[in-house]
Design an enzyme around this catalytic site. Structure first.
Site, PDB file in Angstrom:
ATOM      1  NE  ARG A  49      -0.612   1.997   3.455  1.00  0.00           N
ATOM      2  CZ  ARG A  49       0.462   2.778   3.564  1.00  0.00           C
ATOM      3  NH1 ARG A  49       1.657   2.283   3.832  1.00  0.00           N
ATOM      4  NH2 ARG A  49       0.379   4.081   3.405  1.00  0.00           N
ATOM      5  N   GLY A  50       0.179   2.405  -0.170  1.00  0.00           N
ATOM      6  CA  GLY A  50       0.904   3.660  -0.290  1.00  0.00           C
ATOM      7  C   GLY A  50       1.114   3.934  -1.768  1.00  0.00           C
ATOM      8  NE  ARG A  83      -6.074   0.577  -2.429  1.00  0.00           N
ATOM      9  CZ  ARG A  83      -5.592   1.216  -1.348  1.00  0.00           C
ATOM     10  NH1 ARG A  83      -4.293   1.187  -1.095  1.00  0.00           N
ATOM     11  NH2 ARG A  83      -6.398   1.875  -0.542  1.00  0.00           N
ATOM     12  CD  GLN A 181      -3.915   2.690   6.355  1.00  0.00           C
ATOM     13  OE1 GLN A 181      -4.635   3.075   7.277  1.00  0.00           O
ATOM     14  NE2 GLN A 181      -4.395   2.397   5.167  1.00  0.00           N
ATOM     15  CG  ASP A 222      -3.592   7.882  -2.245  1.00  0.00           C
ATOM     16  OD1 ASP A 222      -3.631   8.404  -1.108  1.00  0.00           O
ATOM     17  OD2 ASP A 222      -3.108   6.758  -2.464  1.00  0.00           O
ATOM     18  CE  LYS A 233      -5.959   5.498   3.649  1.00  0.00           C
ATOM     19  NZ  LYS A 233      -6.868   4.500   2.974  1.00  0.00           N
TER      20      LYS A 233
HETATM   21  O1  MRU Z   1      -4.916   3.114   1.535  1.00  0.00           O
HETATM   22  P1  MRU Z   1      -3.460   3.437   1.607  1.00  0.00           P
HETATM   23  O2  MRU Z   1      -2.812   2.997   2.862  1.00  0.00           O
HETATM   24  O3  MRU Z   1      -2.722   2.958   0.379  1.00  0.00           O
HETATM   25  O4  MRU Z   1      -3.428   5.040   1.582  1.00  0.00           O
HETATM   26  C1  MRU Z   1      -2.185   5.690   1.573  1.00  0.00           C
HETATM   27  C2  MRU Z   1      -2.280   7.162   1.614  1.00  0.00           C
HETATM   28  O5  MRU Z   1      -3.333   7.728   1.648  1.00  0.00           O
HETATM   29  C3  MRU Z   1      -0.990   7.916   1.514  1.00  0.00           C
HETATM   30  O6  MRU Z   1      -1.098   9.151   2.150  1.00  0.00           O
HETATM   31  C4  MRU Z   1      -0.642   8.163   0.049  1.00  0.00           C
HETATM   32  O7  MRU Z   1      -0.782   6.983  -0.688  1.00  0.00           O
HETATM   33  C5  MRU Z   1       0.742   8.691  -0.123  1.00  0.00           C
HETATM   34  S1  MRU Z   1       2.009   7.492   0.214  1.00  0.00           S
HETATM   35  C6  MRU Z   1       3.486   8.239  -0.241  1.00  0.00           C
END
Ligand code: MRU
Length: 329
Positions: A49-50, A83, A181, A222, A233
């Site tokens: 993730r991320g 995703r 997270q 994202d 997020k």
């Molecule tokens: O659902 P996730 O854990 O993948 O969401 C991650 C985030 O919202 C992060 O802030 C974003 O992906 C940036 S990571 C460099």
């Protein structure tokens, strides 16, 4: 202070090895992904993730798909659909796909992305450190660090850069419901690095901001639309509103490939809806399994609430549309 990065993703010959982020910090378990389906499952389940790591993992997933004989178009479409919100995934897969169509090896693209992301994070760290020179108490959300990138992170990259430069820095980390997270990943990363971190529940953020406990909010992204509206997020929008109310700067830190010029504004960003089980949970006190739940994984912060966007190409300020267009290549 030397801050080393956790290696969250690596290509080892014929497979993708990823740290299973669902199990951090309790266990260090690496998944060996040898198929496109394995990569898609890891992405969809948030083992990987991320936004930035999603991009890299997606490119390797595409490589595994075409190596197994899938039609390149099908491999690309399947990985991109894993995703929908983080545009990094689409960008990385499309780059690998374009190389495949040119008759080049898409693996070279995937490997290059790892290095580019690491370098971009390092630049963001330095630019953010300069931009936020007067801020030592930073509130962040979710996880944007070494686990979420192939470098040391975007928003957390700024924290690491400050620490490495010997500047005072401490972090208020939101828990980040429902998958925590912040509590599981950000707290662990910062503790491993020896950087002071205070964990709060998401609902305490507005109180921390209005009580003067924070100098600036720094979050990741994202997808950033052409006008600067930013998806991140779920809970990020509430932080931006509270920061505005408290008169505290609100920064987004993201690598350039989170910017999507083809998405005009935040209303056009697809927001991933996830299952009810993540919210309902299990065990004592869990509501009935058939309880109605709305579980968006992301929200959109309007550009008007954003003080600046730190990218590896520079720090953008309002009006973001022209600022983004001016640095586009
Ligand atoms: O659902 P996730 O854990 O993948 O969401 C991650 C985030 O919202 C992060 O802030 C974003 O992906 C940036 S990571 C460099």
């Amino acid at each position: 202070m030397a801050v080393s990065a956790v290696e969250s993703i690596a290509w080892t010959g014929d497979r993708l090895t990823v740290l299973d982020q669902r199990r951090v910090p309790d266990e260090t378990v690496f998944l060996e992904l040898r198929t496109i389906d394995g990569v898609i499952e890891a992405i969809a389940s948030l083992a990987v993730r991320g936004a930035n790591v999603l991009g890299s993992a997606g490119a390797f997933g595409y490589v595994l798909g075409v190596r197994a004989g899938l039609l390149p178009e099908d491999a690309a479409a399947r990985v991109i659909a894993a995703r929908p919100t983080a545009v990094n995934l689409r960008v990385a897969v499309q780059l690998a796909h374009a190389a495949q169509l040119r008759g080049e090896d898409p693996l070279d693209v995937a490997l290059a992305l790892l290095a580019e992301d690491r370098d971009a994070c390092a630049t963001i760290g330095q630019l953010g450190r300069q931009e936020l020179a007067g801020a030592s108490r930073l509130l962040t959300h979710c996880n944007t660090g070494a686990l979420a990138t192939t470098g040391r992170g975007t928003a957390l990259g700024i924290v690491y850069a400050k620490a490495e430069a010997g500047e005072p820095v401490e972090v208020v980390a939101t828990e980040t419901r429902p998958l925590r997270q912040g509590a599981r990943l950000t707290v662990w990363e910062l503790q491993e690095a020896g950087i002071p971190v205070t964990l709060i529940v998401d609902a305490a953020a507005a109180a921390a901001l209005t009580a003067g406990q924070v100098d600036a909010v720094v979050v990741g992204a994202d997808r950033i639309a052409a006008n600067g509206d930013t998806a991140n997020k779920i809970g990020t929008l509430a932080l931006a509103i509270a920061a505005k109310h408290a008169g505290i700067p609100f920064y987004v830190a993201a690598t350039w490939n989170a910017i999507d010029p083809s998405t005009p504004d935040g209303a056009a960003i697809p927001i991933e809806l996830r299952g009810a089980a993540e919210v309902i949970g299990t065990g004592d006190g869990a509501p009935a399994g058939d309880t109605a739940v709305w579980n968006p994984a992301f929200d959109v912060t309007p550009a008007s609430l954003i003080t600046g966007i730190v990218t590896e190409r520079g720090v953008l300020h309002a009006p973001f549309g022209p600022a983004i267009a001016g640095l586009a290549r």
